[in-house]
Structure formats: structure tokens, C-alpha cells
Write a protein that holds these residues in place. Structure first.
Motif: not given
Ligand SMILES: Nc1ncnc2c1ncn2[C@@H]1O[C@H](COP(=O)(O)OP(=O)(O)O)[C@@H](O)[C@H]1O
Ligand SMILES: [Mg+2]
Length: 245
Positions: A36-41
Motif C-alpha cells: 500500500r502506498g507504493d508508486r512503482i514505475g
């Protein structure tokens, strides 16, 4: 050391293997976690299996081997995925796979209506999302007549109207003009959601994500080289490998 709580884990993929019928595996022994909260490219060459991975996560494809745990439960059956698709919204690489209604409003309201919202509620949510995306004037437009970039934004509206907890964005920048790209960047910065973005635009990923992953040999791994790569200027061809002092 991993201090992250299991309760915060959204995805846990272990040993995932997938091959299209009669082909060599696209994904092979793939492990991946999303919290939760991860922002992955996710930046990897064409054909490396990025879209396939997204389709496995929402159950459009089934792995040949491995374990897929979502929100703490192992998922295998189609009925498990029905609930998951309400919480994990996929923006398809091709907007024509997403949009199917005659008008923009019908397309955006379809998700909320399908989730059991009343007509008024669905309309209110749709109007809110369209306004948030700067698309209020598009309500009555004929979907198939929109430009590629407009379709992409309307697709995003259909996904956001489902009020998902997680976004899987498959090349969201494709076909967007400079102004709309900037707008999308602001939108992503302003929404408080967990997401994975597939893109070939490294500058965009550096602005919108906190970690960049890559794929090779059917696996996904953190790209430490890209993550520590500082950018304080724009590149015309941001995805071409280059070095900074
Ligand atoms: N429906 C399909 N049938 C057979 N092969 C496919 C199908 N879809 C994709 N592939 C192949 O699987 C590989 C991975 O595709 P994809 O997941 O779309 O890669 P990416 O999104 O990273 O470009 C590619 O070699 C592609 O040609
Ligand atoms: Mg793809």
C-alpha cells in the motif's frame, strides 16, 4: 531488512510462470510484491511481458505455475477476480479495449452502475471524475470519434470512476500531447493511490514514482541504476540510455 507489514501487502507473486499457447514462457519464475502506498514505475523493452503481467494480476490471464496472492488471499478462480477488479483498476495499453459505449458519459458511468450504484450516484461520480480530469465538456461526446489522447484520458476516467485502491497504468502517456502529459503528471501527484505505471518515458517515471523496476528473462526486478539516476533537466529522448556526471 523488510519492515513492511503483511497487512499492507497488496500483491504477492511467487514463482509465476506464463506462456501463451504454443510459445516460450513470457514470465518465468517471477516474484513481485506491491505494498500500500507504493508508486512503482515499470520500464522494460517491448515484448518483455509488462502487459501480460498486468493481465495476470487482474485475472484476464491465468498463470501456468506459481502463486498469486492479492489482499492477503490466494486467487485462482474467476469469481475471486470479480471483487479484485473493483479494487485494482487497469488502464489498458489500448484505449479501444477499454471504451465500448456510444458516449463518454455512458462509458464512465458504466463501472459505478455495474457496481450497484443508483443512476444518480453513478452520474454524480462520473461528473466528479470528468471534472477532476478536465473533461467536463466531453460528457456527450461520441467515444469512437475522440482522438487517441482524448480516448486515453476518458479511459482513465472510467478506471477512476470505479474508485479503485490500486491503479495499473499501461503506457498512459502514449498519444498524449505535451499539455496533457503535464496534466496527467499533476493528476498522479495529487491522487493518493497505490500504482504501477508502465512507461518508456524515464523522466515521467522519475517524477511520478518512487522506485523503477525492469523486466528481463521473464522476471521483474528493481532497477537500482535507474533509481539512483538523478534528473534535473529534460531530455528530448528520455528513454535512451545515457550517463550523468
Ligand atoms: N495473445 C498473445 N498470443 C501470443 N503471444 C502474445 C500474445 N500477447 C502477447 N504476446 C507475446 O508475448 C510477449 C510479451 O508481450 P507483452 O506482455 O504485451 O509485452 P510488453 O507489454 O512488455 O511489450 C511478446 O513477445 C508478445 O508478442
Ligand atoms: Mg505492453
Amino acid at each position: 531488512m523488510n519492515t513492511r507489514e503483511d497487512a499492507e501487502r497488496i500483491l504477492k507473486l511467487r514463482g509465476i510462470r506464463f506462456a501463451y499457447p504454443g510459445e516460450n514462457p513470457v514470465l518465468n519464475d517471477l516474484d513481485f510484491d506491491l505494498y500500500r502506498g507504493d508508486r512503482i514505475g515499470l520500464l522494460a523493452p517491448n515484448g518483455s511481458g509488462k502487459t501480460t503481467l498486468f493481465h495476470l494480476i487482474i485475472g484476464l490471464l491465468a498463470p501456468n505455475a506459481g502463486i498469486l496472492e492479492i489482499f492477503g488471499n490466494e486467487v485462482t478462480a474467476e469469481r475471486d477476480f470479480i471483487a479484485i477488479r473493483r479494487k485494482i483498476g487497469l488502464l489498458f495499453q489500448d484505449a479501444d479495449d477499454q471504451l465500448f459505449s456510444p458516449t463518454v458519459m455512458e462509458d464512465v458511468a458504466f463501472g459505478p452502475l455495474n457496481m450497484g450504484k443508483s443512476k444518480d450516484e453513478a452520474l454524480a461520480i462520473s461528473r466528479r471524475v470528468l471534472s477532476f480530469l478536465g473533461l467536463s465538456a466531453f460528457e456527450d461526446r461520441i467515444t469512437f470519434k475522440l482522438s487517441g489522447g482524448e480516448k486515453k484520458l476518458v479511459s482513465l476516467a472510467t478506471v477512476l470512476a470505479m474508485e479503485p485502491e490500486v491503479l495499473l497504468l499501461d503506457e498512459p502517456m502514449n498519444g498524449l500531447d505535451h499539455h496533457t502529459r503535464m496534466r496527467l503528471r499533476e493528476i498522479l501527484e495529487s491522487i493518493d493511490l497505490t500504482y504501477i505505471i508502465i512507461s518508456h518515458d524515464i523522466d515521467f517515471l522519475i517524477d511520478t514514482t518512487s522506485a523503477i523496476y525492469t523486466m528481463a528473462d521473464g522476471r521483474i526486478m528493481k532497477d537500482e541504476q535507474v533509481s539512483i539516476h538523478q534528473h534535473d533537466h529534460a531530455h528530448l529522448f528520455g528513454h535512451v540510455p545515457h550517463k550523468h556526471k
